[in-house]
Design a protein around this motif. Structure first.
Motif, short mmCIF file in Angstrom:
data_model
loop_
_atom_site.label_atom_id
_atom_site.label_comp_id
_atom_site.label_asym_id
_atom_site.label_seq_id
_atom_site.Cartn_x
_atom_site.Cartn_y
_atom_site.Cartn_z
N ASP A 63 -8.25 1.89 3.92
CA ASP A 63 -7.83 2.91 4.18
C ASP A 63 -6.80 3.99 3.98
N GLY A 64 -7.29 5.17 3.99
CA GLY A 64 -6.72 6.07 4.00
C GLY A 64 -5.33 6.58 2.57
N LYS A 65 -5.32 5.35 2.56
CA LYS A 65 -4.22 5.19 1.00
C LYS A 65 -5.53 4.90 -0.37
N PRO A 66 -4.62 5.04 -1.17
CA PRO A 66 -5.10 5.43 -2.51
C PRO A 66 -6.01 4.00 -3.76
N LEU A 67 -7.03 4.12 -3.86
CA LEU A 67 -7.77 3.03 -4.68
C LEU A 67 -6.68 2.39 -5.78
N ARG A 68 -6.55 1.16 -4.94
CA ARG A 68 -5.80 0.48 -6.14
C ARG A 68 -6.64 -0.72 -6.91
N PHE A 80 0.93 -1.19 -0.43
CA PHE A 80 0.29 0.28 0.28
C PHE A 80 1.13 1.09 -0.08
N TRP A 81 0.87 1.88 -1.39
CA TRP A 81 2.14 2.85 -0.93
C TRP A 81 1.29 4.38 -1.18
N SER A 82 1.38 5.69 -0.33
CA SER A 82 1.13 6.54 -0.43
C SER A 82 1.12 7.75 -1.35
N CYS A 83 0.34 8.40 -2.06
CA CYS A 83 0.44 9.06 -3.31
C CYS A 83 -0.43 10.66 -3.29
N SER A 84 0.35 11.49 -2.90
CA SER A 84 0.00 12.87 -2.63
C SER A 84 0.17 13.93 -3.85
N THR A 85 -0.40 14.69 -4.50
CA THR A 85 -0.08 15.43 -4.89
C THR A 85 0.12 17.21 -4.78
N LEU A 86 1.60 18.05 -4.80
CA LEU A 86 1.38 19.32 -4.69
C LEU A 86 0.96 20.35 -5.93
N GLN A 87 0.07 21.35 -5.37
CA GLN A 87 -0.90 22.14 -6.69
C GLN A 87 -0.26 23.31 -6.44
N LYS A 88 0.60 24.14 -7.14
CA LYS A 88 1.08 25.13 -6.49
C LYS A 88 0.34 26.48 -7.43
N HIS A 89 -0.50 26.45 -8.05
CA HIS A 89 -1.55 26.99 -8.31
C HIS A 89 -2.85 26.75 -8.52
N SER A 90 -3.29 26.16 -7.96
CA SER A 90 -4.62 25.78 -7.92
C SER A 90 -5.96 26.46 -7.01
N ASN A 91 -7.37 26.61 -7.87
CA ASN A 91 -7.72 27.50 -6.95
C ASN A 91 -8.43 26.36 -5.72
N SER A 92 -8.29 25.48 -5.91
CA SER A 92 -9.24 24.65 -4.14
C SER A 92 -8.24 23.75 -3.31
N PRO A 93 -7.85 23.57 -2.72
CA PRO A 93 -6.97 23.53 -1.98
C PRO A 93 -7.15 22.49 -1.19
N LYS A 94 -8.23 21.40 -1.16
CA LYS A 94 -8.82 20.50 -0.49
C LYS A 94 -7.84 18.99 -1.60
N GLU A 95 -7.56 18.28 -1.05
CA GLU A 95 -7.09 16.95 -2.13
C GLU A 95 -8.37 16.42 -2.42
N GLU A 96 -7.71 15.93 -3.76
CA GLU A 96 -8.36 15.18 -4.39
C GLU A 96 -8.12 13.89 -4.15
N GLU A 97 -9.05 12.89 -4.45
CA GLU A 97 -8.64 11.39 -4.73
C GLU A 97 -8.01 11.17 -5.92
N VAL A 98 -6.74 10.00 -5.45
CA VAL A 98 -5.99 9.50 -6.55
C VAL A 98 -6.30 7.78 -6.29
N ILE A 99 -6.29 7.81 -7.64
CA ILE A 99 -6.68 6.00 -7.85
C ILE A 99 -5.25 5.39 -8.67
N LEU A 100 -4.77 4.32 -8.32
CA LEU A 100 -3.67 3.79 -8.53
C LEU A 100 -4.06 2.85 -9.88
N ILE A 101 -3.67 3.10 -10.48
CA ILE A 101 -4.00 1.97 -12.14
C ILE A 101 -2.13 0.51 -12.23
#
Lengths: 186, 576
Positions: free
Chosen positions: B517-522, B104-125
Motif C-alpha cells: 500500500d502506498g507504493k506504485p503498482l508493480r 518496493f520503490w517510491s515514485c513521484s512526479t514534479l509538475q511545474k506547469h500543471s493545472n490539476s495539483p492532484k497526485e496522479e497514479e503511477v504504474i511501474l512496469i
C-alpha cells in the motif's frame, strides 16, 4: 476471498476478485476440476474394449497399444483441453489481459490494449437448447468510431451464470469508466 | 491520466543518477533506456543525447532522477535531485528512489506547469531490455491485411518496441569506455559477440561472390538457344524435375545476392531458404548413401523390368476380362473385340520397348540416382517422373478411351437434338428449332440408334481406363505435395520460435508483482511469443505449387463428358 457460483451446466465454480490498486483489478474464475470417477470410467471402458479385442485376436500388442493410447490421450487432454482457471486482469489505461491456465500448467495469454477496447458487455447466446449469458469485450473498429470490429468472448470454458457475470461486469466497468472521465495530459 | 514508467530490470541495482529515455506524451508513458551516473556535466549529457537523437531519429531526453541509497534516505541528495529537474527541464520530472534492498520503490512526479495539483497514479512496469530490443513485433494478421490502417494509429506497444530497438547505439557504450558519460543499461557490462558468427560473416562475402559467378554460368547455359528447340523445350516443360531444379536455382540466387536484407521479412526469408536448402541436400545425401550401400540401386534396377512386365500382364488380363462378359454385362461383341485387340497390340509394343531398354536401365538409374545429392526434393521429383514414364501406356489408353467416348457423347447429343427437331445455332450459341428433310431424319435416327446401343461398351472401357489414370495421378499428386511441403516449410523460423521464442512476438503479457500500500503498482512485462501456426503462416516460402485447378463439380462434369483432365496445375502454366 472466493465466492461460489454455478456454471451454465450446473457445476460449481468459484470467483476470486483481487484489487491490486485503484486502477488494476484481477478477476479469476476457477473451473470444476477433473473428476476422478469420470477419468476411471473412461480408462476402464477403453481397457475393457482392448481386453475384448485381445481375447478375439490373441495379439498382445492390442493391450500395450491401449495403455499407450490412454496415456497419450490423457496428456493431450490435460495439456490442450482441460482448462483449470480463467482470469481477467484489467489495468486502467494499459489494457485488458485474458489468461487461461490448463490443467497441465500451461498458460495461454492474450493482451488487448485499452485503445482497441470499445466496451465490456454481457451478451446472450443460444447454445444447443439453452439461452446463456456470456461476457465479452467489444473491440473498436479503427475506421469507424461507432463500429465494432471483433467480439472476444470471455470465460468460455467455465460459462458462469448471470449472477457471477454481473459481479465481473461491475468490477470491469468501474475501471473502464475512469478512462472517459480522466483528463487527457498534454 | 495514469503515468506509466517502463523500467529496464537490468538497471534495478544501478547507482544513483539521472534517467534517460523517451517520453510518449499521448500515452503518458516514459520508456527508460539507461541511467547516467554522477559525476557528469549537464552540457555534455545534452550534447550526447542530441547526437544519439540525430543518429537514431528517436527523441531521447532526460526524464528524471534515480536514487539508490544503501543507507537510510539522505535528505540533501533528494534536494539535489530536485534541483536537477530545473537544469534538464522535462515535464513531468520523474523521481524514483529505492532504499536498501527493498523491492518496493517510491515514485513521484514534479509538475511545474500543471493545472490539476492532484497526485496522479503511477504504474511501474519492468521489462527485459535485451529481449525487447531483439524481438520483432508481429501485427495481428487481420490488421496487417487492411491497408487503410495508418501507422500512427498503430498500437502503443509497438511504439515501445520501436524505441528500444532503434536505440542500439545508446547501448554500445559500456562502462569500460573512457567517455565523459557513464551509463548503465543491459550491455553496460561489456558487449558480447561470438567469434564463429564474426568469422562466418567475413567468409560469407567471397563465398557469395563465388556462388553468384557459378550461378550466372549455369543460368547462361540453361538459357542458351540449343535447349530451346521444340522437342527439348516440350520435354523440359513436362518433366517436374526441371521445374524443381529451376526453383532451387532461384533460391540460390536469392541467397547469394550481396545486397543486405533490409527488412525483417527479407532476412527471415533468406535464412529460411538457406536452412531449407541445407536440410534438403543433407537428406538427399543420406538417401543417396543408403541407396548406394549394398548396391541397393542395382537391385532396384533389376526389379524395375519385372515390375513393368507384371503391370503389362495385369493390363492384358484386364483387357481379356473386358473382352468377355465383364461383371455380367453383355457387350457388343464386334466393337469389344476391335477395341480389345487394339489395346492388346499397344501393350505388346510397350513390352517389347521395355525389353529393348533393359540392358541400359541399370546404368541410367545409377547415374540418375547420383543426382539425389542435389536434394531430397529432386529425388522425389525424379521418382514422380519415372512413375509417369512407366505408366505412359495407361495415359495413352486413357486418352484413346476418352477421345472415343467424347466423340460418342457429342454425336449422341447432336443426333438427339435432331431427333427432337432442334439444331445448335453456332451464331447465337443456343438451341433453335429446325425443319429437316425426311432422309436427313431417317439417317440421323439410324445413326443415333447405333451410337446409343454401342454406348455401354465404350463407356465401360472409358471408365476402366479413367480409374487407372486417376490412380496414377493421385500417386503423383501425393509425391508433389511432399515436395511442396519440404519446399515451403520455414524451418529457420520454427527453430527460432523453439529456441529463442522472444524474437518472434505476438504481443506482451503482464504479471502483477507483490504490492504494498502506498507504493506504485508493480507489473512485469513479458514477451508473448507467436504461436507455431502463425509462424508457419507468416513465413511460408512461396512455391510453384500444384493445386487442383477444378472444383469437384467441374471435374465430375468433365469426366462425364469425356474431356481430358489435367487435375494438377502449376503456377505459371498457360490456361487452356
Amino acid at each position: 476471498e472466493e465466492r461460489r457460483y454455478r456454471s451454465a451446466s450446473g457445476e460449481p465454480i468459484a470467483l476470486r476478485a483481487l484489487q491490486h490498486s485503484a486502477s488494476c483489478r484481477e478477476l479469476a474464475v476457477r473451473c470444476p476440476r477433473l473428476q476422478l470417477r469420470s477419468l476411471s470410467a473412461v480408462t476402464s471402458a477403453v481397457w475393457l474394449a482392448a481386453y475384448g479385442l485381445f481375447v478375439l485376436s490373441q495379439n498382445s500388442m492390442v493391450l500395450s497399444a491401449a495403455i499407450f493410447i490412454t496415456l497419450i490421450g490423457l496428456i493431450i487432454y490435460l495439456h490442450f483441453v482441460k482448462i483449470d482457471q480463467e482470469s481477467l486482469l484489467v489495468i486502467g489505461s494499459l489494457g485488458i489481459q485474458v489468461t487461461s491456465s490448463y490443467a497441465s500448467g500451461k498458460e495461454s495469454t492474450t493482451f488487448i490494449e485499452m485503445g482497441r477496447v470499445k466496451d465490456v458487455v454481457i451478451n446472450e447466446a443460444i447454445h444447443m437448447q439453452k439461452v446463456i449469458y456470456y461476457l465479452c469485450i467489444l473491440l473498436q473498429d479503427p475506421g469507424d468510431p461507432q463500429g465494432v470490429s471483433e467480439i472476444v468472448p470471455l470465460f468460455q470454458s467455465s460459462k458462469p451464470r448471470l449472477d457471477c457475470l454481473i459481479e465481473v461486469y461491475k468490477s470491469c466497468q468501474e475501471i473502464l469508466v475512469q478512462r472517459k472521465t480522466a483528463p487527457q495530459s498534454n | 491520466m495514469v503515468l506509466k514508467v517502463f523500467f529496464p530490470s537490468c538497471c534495478s541495482s544501478a547507482e544513483s543518477g539521472i534517467l534517460v529515455g523517451r517520453w510518449l506524451s499521448e500515452q503518458s508513458s516514459a520508456v527508460i533506456l539507461a541511467v547516467v551516473h554522477f559525476p557528469f556535466i549537464p552540457v555534455q549529457v545534452k550534447q550526447y543525447l542530441s547526437e544519439v537523437q540525430r543518429v537514431t531519429k528517436v527523441s531521447v531526453s532526460v526524464l528524471g532522477s534515480w536514487s539508490n541509497s544503501k543507507q537510510e534516505k539522505e535528505e540533501n541528495l533528494s534536494k539535489f535531485l530536485e534541483d536537477l529537474g530545473t537544469i534538464f527541464s522535462h515535464e513531468p520530472w520523474i523521481q524514483i528512489s529505492k532504499e536498501g534492498d527493498s523491492k518496493f520503490w517510491s515514485c513521484s512526479t514534479l509538475q511545474k506547469h500543471s493545472n490539476s495539483p492532484k497526485e496522479e497514479e503511477v504504474i511501474l512496469i519492468y521489462y527485459d531490455q535485451r529481449k525487447v530490443m531483439l524481438s520483432h513485433l508481429h501485427p495481428p494478421l487481420d490488421t496487417a491485411a487492411s491497408t487503410d490502417h495508418k501507422a500512427d494509429d498503430a498500437s502503443k506497444l509497438s511504439a515501445i518496441f520501436h524505441t528500444v530497438a532503434k536505440s542500439k547505439i545508446l547501448f554500445m557504450t559500456d562502462r569500460y569506455d573512457d567517455g565523459p558519460i557513464k551509463l548503465t543499461h543491459w550491455q553496460s557490462d561489456g558487449a558480447e559477440a561470438s567469434i564463429i558468427v564474426e568469422l562466418m560473416k567475413q567468409a560469407s562475402v567471397p563465398a557469395c561472390m563465388l556462388l553468384t559467378f557459378l550461378l550466372s554460368l549455369v543460368s547462361g547455359i540453361c538459357r542458351s538457344r540449343v535447349l530451346k528447340f521444340w522437342p527439348l523445350s516440350f520435354l523440359w516443360s513436362k518433366l517436374s524435375t526441371c521445374e524443381q531444379l529451376g526453383h532451387r536455382l532461384q533460391h540460390l540466387q536469392v541467397i547469394s545476392s550481396n545486397k543486405k536484407a533490409q527488412t525483417q521479412t527479407q532476412l527471415m526469408r533468406k535464412a529460411n531458404i538457406f536452412v531449407s536448402l541445407l536440410i534438403d541436400v543433407a537428406l538427399g545425401i543420406l538417401l543417396m548413401s543408403w541407396l548406394y550401400r549394398k548396391n541397393r540401386i542395382g537391385h532396384l534396377a533389376d526389379t524395375l523390368i519385372p515390375v513393368a512386365d507384371h503391370v503389362a500382364e495385369e493390363l492384358q488380363d484386364l483387357l481379356q476380362w473386358l473382352m468377355g462378359a465383364p461383371a455380367g454385362l453383355k457387350m457388343n461383341r464386334a466393337l469389344d473385340q476391335v477395341l480389345g485387340r487394339f489395346f492388346l497390340y499397344h501393350i505388346h509394343l510397350w513390352i517389347s520397348y521395355i525389353h529393348l531398354m533393359s540392358p541400359f536401365i541399370e546404368m541410367i538409374l545409377w547415374y540418375v540416382g547420383l543426382s539425389a545429392c542435389l536434394g531430397l526434393t529432386v529425388a522425389l521429383c525424379i521418382l514422380s517422373d519415372i512413375i509417369a514414364l512407366l505408366t505412359f501406356h495407361i495415359y495413352c489408353f486413357y486418352v484413346y478411351g476418352a477421345r472415343l467416348y467424347c466423340l460418342k457423347i457429342y454425336g449422341l447429343s447432336s443426333l438427339w437434338r435432331l431427333f427432337r427437331g432442334k439444331k445448335w445455332n453456332v451464331l447465337r450459341q443456343r438451341v433453335d428449332s429446325c425443319s429437316y428433310d425426311l432422309d436427313q431424319l431417317f439417317i440421323g435416327t439410324l445413326l443415333f440408334t447405333i451410337l446409343l446401343f454401342l454406348l455401354p461398351t465404350t463407356a465401360l472401357y472409358y471408365l476402366v481406363f479413367t480409374l487407372l489414370r486417376l490412380l496414377v495421378v493421385i500417386v503423383q499428386g501425393l509425391i508433389h505435395l511432399l515436395v511442396d511441403l519440404i519446399d515451403s516449410l520455414p524451418l529457420y523460423s520454427i527453430l527460432l520460435r523453439l529456441c529463442r521464442s522472444y524474437r518472434l512476438t505476438a504481443g506482451v503479457k503482464f504479471r502483477v508483482l507483490e504490492q504494498r500500500d502506498g507504493k506504485p503498482l508493480r507489473l512485469l512485462m513479458q514477451i508473448n511469443p507467436l504461436s507455431y501456426g502463425s509462424v508457419v503462416q507468416t513465413y511460408r516460402l512461396p512455391t510453384y505449387s500444384c493445386y487442383p485447378k477444378d472444383s469437384w463439380i467441374s471435374l465430375c462434369k468433365k469426366l462425364f463428358l469425356g474431356e481430358l483432365i489435367y487435375p494438377w496445375k502449376h503456377k505459371g502454366e498457360k490456361q487452356d
